[in-house]
Design a protein around this motif. Sequence first.
Motif, short mmCIF file in Angstrom:
data_model
loop_
_atom_site.label_atom_id
_atom_site.label_comp_id
_atom_site.label_asym_id
_atom_site.label_seq_id
_atom_site.Cartn_x
_atom_site.Cartn_y
_atom_site.Cartn_z
N VAL B 1 0.84 -1.20 0.00
CA VAL B 1 0.00 0.00 0.00
C VAL B 1 0.88 1.25 0.00
CG1 VAL B 1 -1.69 1.33 1.32
CG2 VAL B 1 -1.91 -1.16 1.14
N ALA B 2 1.93 1.21 0.82
CA ALA B 2 2.82 2.37 0.90
C ALA B 2 3.50 2.62 -0.44
CB ALA B 2 3.88 2.12 1.98
N THR B 3 3.92 1.52 -1.09
CA THR B 3 4.59 1.66 -2.39
C THR B 3 3.62 2.24 -3.41
OG1 THR B 3 5.88 -0.28 -1.86
CG2 THR B 3 5.86 0.41 -4.17
N GLN B 4 2.38 1.71 -3.39
CA GLN B 4 1.39 2.19 -4.35
C GLN B 4 1.11 3.68 -4.16
OE1 GLN B 4 0.09 0.34 -6.96
NE2 GLN B 4 -0.35 2.47 -7.50
N ARG B 5 1.04 4.06 -2.86
CA ARG B 5 0.78 5.47 -2.58
C ARG B 5 1.94 6.32 -3.11
NH1 ARG B 5 0.34 5.72 3.05
NH2 ARG B 5 -1.78 4.95 2.88
N MET B 6 3.15 5.79 -2.95
CA MET B 6 4.32 6.52 -3.41
C MET B 6 4.28 6.71 -4.93
SD MET B 6 8.24 5.62 -2.47
CE MET B 6 8.48 4.31 -3.63
N VAL B 7 3.89 5.62 -5.63
CA VAL B 7 3.82 5.70 -7.09
C VAL B 7 2.76 6.72 -7.50
CG1 VAL B 7 3.17 4.45 -9.18
CG2 VAL B 7 4.62 3.35 -7.48
N ASP B 8 1.58 6.64 -6.89
CA ASP B 8 0.50 7.56 -7.24
C ASP B 8 0.88 9.01 -6.97
OD1 ASP B 8 -0.99 5.48 -8.10
OD2 ASP B 8 -2.30 5.40 -6.34
N GLU B 9 1.55 9.20 -5.83
CA GLU B 9 1.92 10.57 -5.47
C GLU B 9 3.02 11.10 -6.38
OE1 GLU B 9 2.91 10.21 -1.38
OE2 GLU B 9 0.83 10.25 -0.70
N HIS B 10 3.83 10.16 -6.93
CA HIS B 10 4.96 10.55 -7.76
C HIS B 10 4.50 11.09 -9.11
CE1 HIS B 10 9.10 10.46 -9.11
NE2 HIS B 10 8.68 9.91 -10.23
N VAL B 11 3.30 10.68 -9.55
CA VAL B 11 2.82 11.07 -10.87
C VAL B 11 1.82 12.21 -10.74
CG1 VAL B 11 1.67 10.27 -12.95
CG2 VAL B 11 3.07 8.68 -11.60
N PRO B 12 2.20 13.38 -11.20
CA PRO B 12 1.24 14.49 -11.11
C PRO B 12 0.01 14.19 -11.95
CG PRO B 12 3.42 15.22 -11.89
CD PRO B 12 3.41 13.74 -11.89
N GLY B 13 -1.14 14.36 -11.38
CA GLY B 13 -2.39 14.15 -12.12
C GLY B 13 -2.55 12.72 -12.57
N GLN B 63 -4.37 6.71 -16.11
CA GLN B 63 -2.92 6.49 -15.97
C GLN B 63 -2.57 5.41 -14.95
OE1 GLN B 63 -0.01 9.68 -16.19
NE2 GLN B 63 -1.72 11.10 -16.40
N ASN B 64 -3.30 5.39 -13.85
CA ASN B 64 -2.99 4.38 -12.83
C ASN B 64 -3.24 2.97 -13.36
OD1 ASN B 64 -2.19 6.23 -10.93
ND2 ASN B 64 -4.24 6.44 -10.04
N THR B 65 -4.36 2.81 -14.05
CA THR B 65 -4.68 1.49 -14.60
C THR B 65 -3.64 1.09 -15.66
OG1 THR B 65 -7.01 2.02 -14.27
CG2 THR B 65 -6.51 0.13 -15.67
N ILE B 66 -3.26 2.06 -16.46
CA ILE B 66 -2.26 1.78 -17.50
C ILE B 66 -0.96 1.31 -16.87
CG2 ILE B 66 -0.75 2.91 -19.20
CD1 ILE B 66 -3.19 4.60 -20.04
N ARG B 67 -0.54 2.03 -15.83
CA ARG B 67 0.73 1.68 -15.19
C ARG B 67 0.67 0.28 -14.58
NH1 ARG B 67 1.05 5.87 -12.18
NH2 ARG B 67 0.25 4.78 -10.33
N ARG B 68 -0.43 0.01 -13.91
CA ARG B 68 -0.56 -1.32 -13.28
C ARG B 68 -0.61 -2.42 -14.34
NH1 ARG B 68 -4.90 1.30 -9.78
NH2 ARG B 68 -3.61 2.32 -8.22
N THR B 69 -1.38 -2.19 -15.38
CA THR B 69 -1.52 -3.21 -16.44
C THR B 69 -0.17 -3.47 -17.12
OG1 THR B 69 -3.76 -2.39 -16.85
CG2 THR B 69 -2.79 -3.81 -18.54
N MET B 70 0.53 -2.38 -17.43
CA MET B 70 1.81 -2.56 -18.13
C MET B 70 2.87 -3.17 -17.22
SD MET B 70 1.93 0.73 -20.66
CE MET B 70 3.45 0.20 -21.44
N VAL B 76 7.70 -5.34 -15.02
CA VAL B 76 8.52 -4.22 -14.54
C VAL B 76 7.77 -3.56 -13.39
CG1 VAL B 76 9.60 -2.03 -15.19
CG2 VAL B 76 9.37 -3.86 -16.88
N SER B 77 8.51 -3.08 -12.39
CA SER B 77 7.82 -2.45 -11.26
C SER B 77 7.15 -1.15 -11.70
CB SER B 77 8.80 -2.17 -10.13
OG SER B 77 9.59 -1.05 -10.47
N GLU B 84 9.16 6.50 -17.35
CA GLU B 84 9.12 6.20 -18.79
C GLU B 84 7.75 6.53 -19.37
OE1 GLU B 84 11.43 5.78 -20.66
OE2 GLU B 84 10.65 4.89 -22.50
N LEU B 85 6.71 6.18 -18.64
CA LEU B 85 5.35 6.49 -19.10
C LEU B 85 5.16 8.01 -19.20
CD1 LEU B 85 3.00 3.94 -17.31
CD2 LEU B 85 3.67 4.01 -19.71
#
Lengths: 237, 106
Positions: B1-13, B63-70, B76-77, B84-85
Motif C-alpha cells: 500500500v505504501a509503495t502504491q501510494r508513493m507511485v501515485d503521489e509521484h505522478v502528477p495528475g 494512468q494508474n490502470t495503464i501503469r498497473r496493467t503494463m 517491470v515495477s 518512462e510512461l
Amino acid sequence: LRPTLTSASSQKGYGPMIQLSRLGTSVSGADKDIAGLRGEFERVHCVKLPGLLEPGLFQFIQRQLANAKWYTRTHDWGGKTPPPVELCMEQNSVSALLHFLVSGDKFFRAIEQITGCGTIGHFEGRVYRMLPVADHFDQWHSDVGMGRLIALSINLSEQVYGGGALQIRDHDSLEIIHEVQNTGFGDGIIFRVTPRLQHRVSNVEGNVEKAAFAGWFTAQPGSQASVEYRLFGQGRL
Amino acid sequence: VATQRMVDEHVPGAASRFRPTSDAVSNCIGGETVLIHMRTSRIFKLNRTTSRLWELLVAGRDQNTIRRTMSEDFGVSEIELTSELQRILALLQQEGLIEAHTDLCQ
C-alpha cells in the motif's frame, strides 16, 4: 441464374460489422455473421460492407475531396472497344489516408476470412469519379493479374447517385450473375477477381456523380515503405 | 500500500486520462502500430511497449490502470515504469496525438 440485385438500404439492418475508423479496424460480427458473409460471397462473388467508413471519417474525407485535383484517366484498353474513362484523383494526403485505413492487419484478416482468398499483403487503389455524361463509362473486364485477389470499392459520393451499379457476369456464358448499387455513404463492397468472371460499373444516370475509392487486395507482402512514401511529401491534410 | 501510494503521489495528475486527439489516426500494419498526425503528416512507428500504451489509451484507461496493467504485462515495477510512461505521454502530447481528458462524471 437470375441476377441478384442488392440496394444500399437492403442490408442496413446488419449494421457496420466491419468498420474502418481513425483508431483502426473494428470487427464486431460474431463468427456466424462472418460465416454468413462468406456464404454470400461464395454464392454471388460479392459482399457489401455497410458503414465500412466510420461516419466522422467519411465526412472528413468528403471535405478533403472538394480541394483535390483530378485528371481524366483513359484506361489502356487495347483499341478494340472504346476505353473506359473516368476522373481520377491525383495522389495526395487523402489517398494516403485511405490506403492507410484499408492496409491494417485486422482488415486484411477479415477480408481473408470472408473471401477465403489466401494471405493478403497489400492494397493498391485510387479515388475516381464517374460523371453522368456519355463519355464516362466502364467496359467489361476482369482485373486479373499483378497478384490481385479481391477488389474493394468504398462509396465516397456526396449524394445518392443513379445507375453506377457494379455488375458481375460469367466470363463464358456472359450471363450477369450479380448486380449491386453501392450508394450508402461510406459503404464498401468487395468482389472476387478471377478469370472466370468479368465486371463493370454501369453508366451513372441523373445529375449526381459517383465517387469511390477502389482498388485491389494483392498477395504481395505488405510494404510499410509504400505507406510511408505516400504520406511523406504529399502535403498536409 | 505504501509503495502504491508513493507511485501515485509521484505522478502528477495520475488519476487523469489521456485520449487520442481528433488529428491522430492509428492502425496496425505488418504487426507494427503506426500513428499519423493528419495535419502534420508525421508518422510514428511504435515499439512494443508504446503500442501497448496506445492500446490502453484508446481503450480509455486512466494512468494508474495503464501503469498497473503494463507493470503486469512486462514484469517491470510500477516505480520503474512511472518515469518512462511520463516521458512517452509527454511526447505524444507534444506531437498533438493525445490530449488530457477529465472525467466530469467522477
